[in-house]
Design an enzyme around this catalytic site. Structure first.
Site, PDB file in Angstrom:
ATOM      1  N   LYS A   1      -2.332   5.170   1.514  1.00 19.98           N
ATOM      2  CA  LYS A   1      -0.726   5.835   2.041  1.00 19.98           C
ATOM      3  C   LYS A   1      -0.837   7.370   3.426  1.00 19.98           C
ATOM      4  O   LYS A   1      -1.097   8.015   3.040  1.00 19.98           O
ATOM      5  CB  LYS A   1      -0.440   5.506   1.607  1.00 19.98           C
ATOM      6  CG  LYS A   1       1.698   6.079   1.992  1.00 19.98           C
ATOM      7  CD  LYS A   1       2.525   6.392   0.848  1.00 19.98           C
ATOM      8  CE  LYS A   1       4.176   6.274   0.996  1.00 19.98           C
ATOM      9  NZ  LYS A   1       4.561   6.841  -0.265  1.00 19.98           N
TER      10      LYS A   1
ATOM     11  N   GLU B   1       4.679  -2.876  -3.363  1.00 23.73           N
ATOM     12  CA  GLU B   1       3.879  -1.600  -3.657  1.00 23.73           C
ATOM     13  C   GLU B   1       4.006  -1.437  -5.051  1.00 23.73           C
ATOM     14  O   GLU B   1       4.988  -1.707  -6.152  1.00 23.73           O
ATOM     15  CB  GLU B   1       5.049  -0.825  -2.670  1.00 23.73           C
ATOM     16  CG  GLU B   1       4.687   0.683  -3.892  1.00 23.73           C
ATOM     17  CD  GLU B   1       4.928   1.733  -2.829  1.00 23.73           C
ATOM     18  OE1 GLU B   1       5.903   1.320  -2.305  1.00 23.73           O
ATOM     19  OE2 GLU B   1       4.332   2.506  -2.081  1.00 23.73           O
TER      20      GLU B   1
ATOM     21  N   CYS C   1       5.312   1.596   2.662  1.00 22.63           N
ATOM     22  CA  CYS C   1       6.544   2.080   2.076  1.00 22.63           C
ATOM     23  C   CYS C   1       6.743   3.341   3.442  1.00 22.63           C
ATOM     24  O   CYS C   1       7.386   3.035   3.746  1.00 22.63           O
ATOM     25  CB  CYS C   1       6.399   2.577   1.267  1.00 22.63           C
ATOM     26  SG  CYS C   1       8.131   3.205   0.380  1.00 22.63           S
TER      27      CYS C   1
HETATM   28  C1  NAG Z   1       3.441   5.064  -3.413  1.00 21.35           C
HETATM   29  O1  NAG Z   1       4.460   5.217  -2.269  1.00 21.35           O
HETATM   30  C2  NAG Z   1       5.716   4.888  -2.217  1.00 21.35           C
HETATM   31  C3  NAG Z   1       6.242   5.892  -0.993  1.00 21.35           C
HETATM   32  O2  NAG Z   1       6.684   5.858  -0.076  1.00 21.35           O
HETATM   33  C4  NAG Z   1       6.445   5.604  -3.879  1.00 21.35           C
HETATM   34  O3  NAG Z   1       7.269   4.259  -3.280  1.00 21.35           O
HETATM   35  C5  NAG Z   1       5.284   4.479  -4.046  1.00 21.35           C
HETATM   36  O4  NAG Z   1       5.282   4.316  -5.729  1.00 21.35           O
HETATM   37  C6  NAG Z   1       3.505   5.661  -4.406  1.00 21.35           C
HETATM   38  N1  NAG Z   1       2.997   3.820  -5.581  1.00 21.35           N
HETATM   39  C7  NAG Z   1       1.235   4.271  -5.002  1.00 21.35           C
HETATM   40  C8  NAG Z   1       1.079   3.342  -6.265  1.00 21.35           C
HETATM   41  O5  NAG Z   1       1.075   5.798  -5.518  1.00 21.35           O
END
Ligand code: NAG
Ligand code: NAG
Ligand code: NAG
Length: 280
Positions: free
Chosen positions: A117, A48, A158
């Site tokens: 997500k 991620e 995540c």
């Molecule tokens: C995506 O979601 C996760 C949490 O579940 C977070 O850790 C992460 O920073 C987010 N990443 C982006 C690129 O938005």
């Protein structure tokens, strides 16, 4: 970093160290994917937020369109290395909305799946921590599966892993491997990271793997690391520590088949009894 040799599908989990400079990180990413491909991996998964620091305040600055610089890069990387590439997650800009998005490429460099997500991470523990993704991000509203050499893969990001229902839907759709790029922290990581993956694996009789960034103790958000893969029996088949590394897992389709035959839970479910409404 040495990959096992065998006949089954070899999955590489690339636990990259992510910092604040995008070009430097993309070139490191290219090196690591090259190593994984040379080691025989057919499917290579990135963590991620591999191209930006984690934290809602960074999303807008680092967000890109899809296709855009990072996704073009991933596409050419998949093609160059002849692998299926799961591009971790990146902040995606679409009009005036931002999403947390994972893109997947075939060995010809074609974009074959895109997961936004679904479950946004909003928590507020008074006096301790407050994290509100919904202030900056929009939620996806679609399931994401794709096929790799006879495997059907379900994708989550995540926090999505905490929702057993999503994994169940993927199992119903025929998935035998679930992938979750993720970044748990130093509290939720030790407590739940492995447990959630083993639970999703055993519940659904699937392989489950997660890909975290390496731990950086100087970052705003300290990721736990420990990218891992669990088999459908709930056993760990590969696990990284906290440093930058690549771990490999050999996936055996017969393992999924025989566990489902021995304990046929999908046939013995009672959907007629499960329709209870949540109290909100
Ligand atoms: C995506 O979601 C996760 C949490 O579940 C977070 O850790 C992460 O920073 C987010 N990443 C982006 C690129 O938005
Ligand atoms: C990690 O996040 C949880 C909430 O998800 C929070 O309660 C905890 O304080 C955070 N831990 C660290 C070490 O930042
Ligand atoms: C994995 C990697 O290459 N990380 C780099 C990301 O960019 C920062 C800033 O240039 C570097 O310090 C990291 O090493």
């Amino acid at each position: 970093m040495t990959a096992p040799q065998g006949s089954n599908l070899l999955l590489a989990l690339v636990q990259m160290a992510v910092k604040q400079n995008k070009p430097a990180n993309l070139s490191r990413c290219a090196e690591l994917v090259g190593i994984a491909a040379q080691s025989g991996a057919k499917i290579v998964a990135l963590p991620e937020c591999f191209n930006c620091p984690y934290g809602t305040k960074y999303f807008s600055e680092y967000a890109e369109a899809v296709p855009g610089e990072t996704t073009e890069f991933l596409s050419s990387l998949a093609k160059k290395n002849q692998v299926w590439l799961v591009g971790g997650s990146i902040p995606e800009r679409d009009g005036n909305k931002l999403y947390n998005t994972s893109t997947v490429y075939s060995p010809t460099g074609q974009l074959i799946a895109k997961h936004r997500k679904i479950h946004l991470f909003d928590i507020n523990i008074p006096g301790s921590i407050s994290f509100k993704e919904s202030e900056t991000l929009s939620a996806g509203a679609a399931f994401t599966t794709f096929d790799v050499m006879g495997w059907k893969v379900g994708l989550g990001i995540c926090y999505d892993i905490r929702f057993a229902e999503l994994a169940q839907v993927y199992a119903k759709l025929g998935c035998n491997l679930l992938l979750y790029p993720g970044a748990f922290n130093m509290t939720t990581g030790p407590a739940h990271w492995e447990l959630l993956q083993r639970a999703r694996a055993v519940d659904n009789q699937v392989y489950v793997a997660s890909i975290s960034p390496a731990r950086d103790v100087n970052a705003d958000y300290i990721a736990y690391g420990h990218s891992l893969c669990v088999d459908p029996w709930g056993c760990l088949v590969a696990e990284a520590d906290e440093d930058e590394t690549i771990v490999y897992a050999e996936l055996d389709a017969n393992e999924v088949k025989s566990i489902r035959q021995n304990i046929p839970i999908s046939k013995q479910k009672r959907p007629d009894l499960y329709q209870v409404q949540y109290k909100k």
